[in-house]
Design an enzyme around this catalytic site. Structure first.
Site, mmCIF file in Angstrom:
data_model
loop_
_atom_site.group_PDB
_atom_site.id
_atom_site.type_symbol
_atom_site.label_atom_id
_atom_site.label_comp_id
_atom_site.label_asym_id
_atom_site.label_seq_id
_atom_site.Cartn_x
_atom_site.Cartn_y
_atom_site.Cartn_z
ATOM 1 C CG ASN A 48 17.296 24.937 -37.152
ATOM 2 O OD1 ASN A 48 18.115 24.232 -37.761
ATOM 3 N ND2 ASN A 48 18.004 26.266 -36.738
ATOM 4 C CD GLU B 210 20.964 28.449 -38.204
ATOM 5 O OE1 GLU B 210 20.191 27.379 -38.386
ATOM 6 O OE2 GLU B 210 21.727 28.518 -37.295
ATOM 7 C CG HIS C 49 20.735 24.524 -39.437
ATOM 8 N ND1 HIS C 49 21.253 24.878 -38.644
ATOM 9 C CD2 HIS C 49 21.391 22.813 -39.644
ATOM 10 C CE1 HIS C 49 21.936 24.054 -37.863
ATOM 11 N NE2 HIS C 49 22.175 22.875 -38.588
ATOM 12 C CG ASP D 283 28.690 24.418 -42.212
ATOM 13 O OD1 ASP D 283 29.632 23.854 -42.289
ATOM 14 O OD2 ASP D 283 27.520 24.344 -41.684
#
Length: 240
Positions: A136, A143, A138, A66
């Site tokens: 979170n 996400e 991810h 990413d």
């Protein structure tokens, strides 16, 4: 599915053992290593094993996981800058054209996604992928709320990701998007390791382990992959 190690270094060494085993049987394997803080010890050990000839990277291929949209190699803290400075530039014999990484500054991001997809497809998919897990849940920039059937794509950053991103950069940056391999490519990888270390990751590891697969916690999708494992040190695994 979950393997607990006494220390973060032990977990990193176990990841390197998997890469070493893979490249001993498939010298031209396609590997993906996440950026961020968690994989840094793994990168250091891969470099050490490369320098001593323990692992041969001369025929290996790498694809980026990413990148922050708007950033490139010149920005310290970008995924590209981290992977190249800490890993790719240091691996003995690694060919430059064997590394395919997202350009967060590309004018046409859809075209950039296609370029990455084609590289992965040409290599027959990813052989080994090392992922970190966000606070979170991810994976990469997949996400909460992500679709499971996507390849490389552009993502609107989650509020939690925006809150923690400052630790990577020397100054605040107005980042709102990421570009990432998709869950479809990740789940299709022949071997998946999610690495988590430190007490700060204990709660999300517990939540991931105890929750059925849901887009709201992307890491739970790893339960759909028989070839996925979580490597955690005692601190990150303290609640499971």
């Amino acid at each position: 599915m979950l393997k607990k190690f006494k220390t973060d270094l032990a977990a990193a060494n176990a990841v390197c053992d998997r890469v070493e085993t893979l490249l001993s049987v498939k010298k031209d394997a396609l590997i993906c290593i996440a950026g961020g803080d968690t994989p840094l010890q793994t990168m250091q050990e891969l470099v050490r094993r490369s320098e001593t000839g323990q692992i041969d990277f001369r025929e290996a291929y790498f694809v980026g996981l990413d990148e922050w949209v708007g950033l490139g190699l010149e920005t310290p803290g970008s995924c590209r800058a981290t992977l190249f400075s800490q890993l790719f530039d240091k691996l003995v014999g690694l060919k430059k054209d064997h590394v395919c990484f997202f350009d967060g500054k590309a004018e046409d991001l859809a075209e950039e996604c296609d370029r990455i997809d084609q590289f992965v497809d040409k290599r027959g998919g990813i052989d080994f992928i090392l992922l970190g897990i966000g606070m979170n849940g991810h994976l990469g920039f997949n996400e909460p709320g992500v679709q499971i059937d996507l390849n490389a794509h552009v993502v609107e950053l989650d509020s939690v990701t925006k809150q923690v991103m400052s630790k990577y950069f020397e100054k605040d940056l107005p980042l709102t998007q990421g570009i990432s391999l998709g869950m479809k490519q990740i789940l299709a990888s022949k071997e998946i390791v999610v690495l988590a270390t430190g007490t700060k990751k204990a709660e999300i590891i517990q939540l991931t382990v105890e929750t059925e697969p849901t887009p709201q916690i992307p890491a739970t999708f790893m339960k759909k992959a028989k070839n996925a494992q979580f490597f955690v040190d005692e601190a990150a695994g303290s609640l499971v």
